[in-house]
Enzyme design. Structure first.
Site, mmCIF file in Angstrom:
data_model
loop_
_atom_site.group_PDB
_atom_site.id
_atom_site.type_symbol
_atom_site.label_atom_id
_atom_site.label_comp_id
_atom_site.label_asym_id
_atom_site.label_seq_id
_atom_site.Cartn_x
_atom_site.Cartn_y
_atom_site.Cartn_z
ATOM 1 N N ALA A 199 0.859 -1.193 0.000
ATOM 2 C CA ALA A 199 0.000 0.000 0.000
ATOM 3 C C ALA A 199 0.892 1.239 0.000
ATOM 4 C CB ALA A 199 -0.920 0.001 1.217
ATOM 5 N N LYS A 200 0.278 2.400 -0.118
ATOM 6 C CA LYS A 200 1.016 3.661 -0.013
ATOM 7 C C LYS A 200 0.054 4.788 0.301
ATOM 8 C CE LYS A 200 5.354 4.934 -0.390
ATOM 9 N NZ LYS A 200 6.461 4.139 0.145
ATOM 10 N N GLY A 201 0.517 5.740 1.086
ATOM 11 C CA GLY A 201 -0.221 6.968 1.335
ATOM 12 C C GLY A 201 0.526 8.145 0.749
#
Length: 403
Positions: free
Chosen positions: A85-87
């Site tokens: 994932a990534k923000g």
């Protein structure tokens, strides 16, 4: 400069980035500043996904999607039992309101941070800052979603904190340098593969923040000659090699070197000059998409080691491959930080720096040797080999178990 032996036949062009759809996309707008943020979960394994949170002006959903895809590749390549994932937040991290923006973003993403998304530092967001935000939200630490699953959350939290804050040589903390240590050993493994002694190997590094700075430090410690480094203000060059520890001591909180205190004998050049440095190994460790079709013609290095996520565009990588220049992909070369974090969470390493360094060194040398052997003997790009590993992750049944 000694030239390594490379494939005499150009390798197959780097494949286009795989475009399978992410598991989840979330879009957030800050009502106070109009900052925009994104969470992209590319894969969810065992109910968990891992990936840092970045903040920079101009951050886009497409960028975060690419980074989340890269995280999924990292976790699969290193046989970690979680997804990727990534923000990302489109906001200037130097703005005095940046911390409050980060706090509101994390509050908005709290359902995912509480149960599914394990995040950490990234561009513009140092680990100590995101941990402060988590403490303010009563989530303890940014690995919270994993820690809460453990049989003994208190002991696991203590193990994580002790590991992150273990002191290492140079006055650094283990959690701050482990990723750069992995990048350094990706470079060292490339030199070993091509029969180059460390003292005969030259390096240029774009970016001297957490990742680039640590890589520079450990490459310097290994005896390699770092002739060029770059930050946002430009490139610093010395043909005989730079005094890396001295330069790192001149950095501010944003990874920029104070030019007013530079040692004598250093030439100041434009920021982009680092990419065209006449060196054996180029390490882009600053921003995504740093190497493009336009500037790839200027690159004179024999190998590129991606310390920044998505440092090379697919088109530029194909052009470099056609010239006989391999790119060691980010999801191998800079994956040391995420691999180590999960080894720590799972209790496979402790707060002893030597244990962590030994495991990462061995793992990185093995993977880079396989990548470059396929490049020289089979004319297959390192990225394609890495994708084959990522496409065949270890089987996972049931939820992730954290001791």
């Amino acid at each position: 400069m000694t030239s390594p032996t490379v494939a005499t036949t150009p390798a197959a062009p780097a494949p286009a980035i795989r475009r399978c759809q992410p598991y989840l996309r979330l879009h957030w707008t800050d009502s106070r500043t109009d900052a925009v943020g994104y969470l992209v979960v590319h894969t969810l394994r065992g109910g968990l996904a891992t990936g840092g949170t970045r903040m920079r002006a101009g951050c886009t959903l497409g960028e975060v999607e690419d980074l989340a895809r890269g995280m999924a590749n990292k976790t699969a390549t290193f046989d970690l039992p979680i997804g990727g994932a990534k923000g990302g937040i489109d906001f200037d991290p130097k703005d005095p309101r940046a911390v409050e923006v980060l706090e509101r973003f994390c509050e908005a993403m709290r359902p995912w941070l509480d149960t599914h998304w394990v995040t950490a530092e990234d561009l513009g967001v140092p680990q100590h800052l995101i941990d402060q935000v988590f403490e303010k939200l009563d989530l303890d630490q940014s690995y919270h979603a994993a820690i809460r699953r453990s049989a003994d959350p208190v002991a696991t939290l203590a193990r994580v904190r002790n590991g992150l804050n273990a002191a290492v040589d140079g006055g650094f903390l283990l959690g701050d340098v482990i990723g750069g240590f992995g990048v350094a050993h990706a470079c060292l493994a490339a030199a070993v593969q091509w029969g180059l002694a460390p003292a005969d190997t030259t390096i240029a590094i774009q970016g001297v923040g957490t990742m680039g700075g640590a890589a520079a430090y450990y490459l310097h410690e290994a005896g390699m000659k770092i002739t060029a480094v770059a930050d946002a203000a430009g490139t610093l060059y010395r043909a005989e090699g730079l005094d890396v520890p001295a330069l790192l001591d001149l950095r501010d909180g944003y990874g920029e070197i104070d030019r007013s205190r530079l040692p004598a004998g250093i030439e100041e050049m434009p920021r982009g000059a680092v990419l065209s440095a006449d060196v054996d190994i180029l390490v882009p460790a600053a921003i995504s998409y740093a190497i493009t079709p336009d500037n790839s013609y200027d690159i004179r290095a024999h190998v590129i080691v991606e310390a920044a996520n998505a440092a090379t565009t697919p088109e530029a990588e194909a052009m470099l491959a056609a010239r006989g220049v391999p790119v060691l992909p980010d999801f191998v070369a800079n994956a040391g930080a995420v691999a180590w974090a999960w080894w720590l969470l799972l209790g496979e390493v402790d707060d002893s720096p030597d244990t962590s360094f030994d495991r990462l060194r061995t793992t990185m040398h093995d993977k880079v040797a396989q990548l470059l052997t396929a490049w020289t003997e089979e004319h297959i790009t390192p990225r394609e080999v890495g994708h084959r590993w990522a496409d065949d992750p270890s089987p996972l049944t049931g939820p992730v178990v954290i001791p």
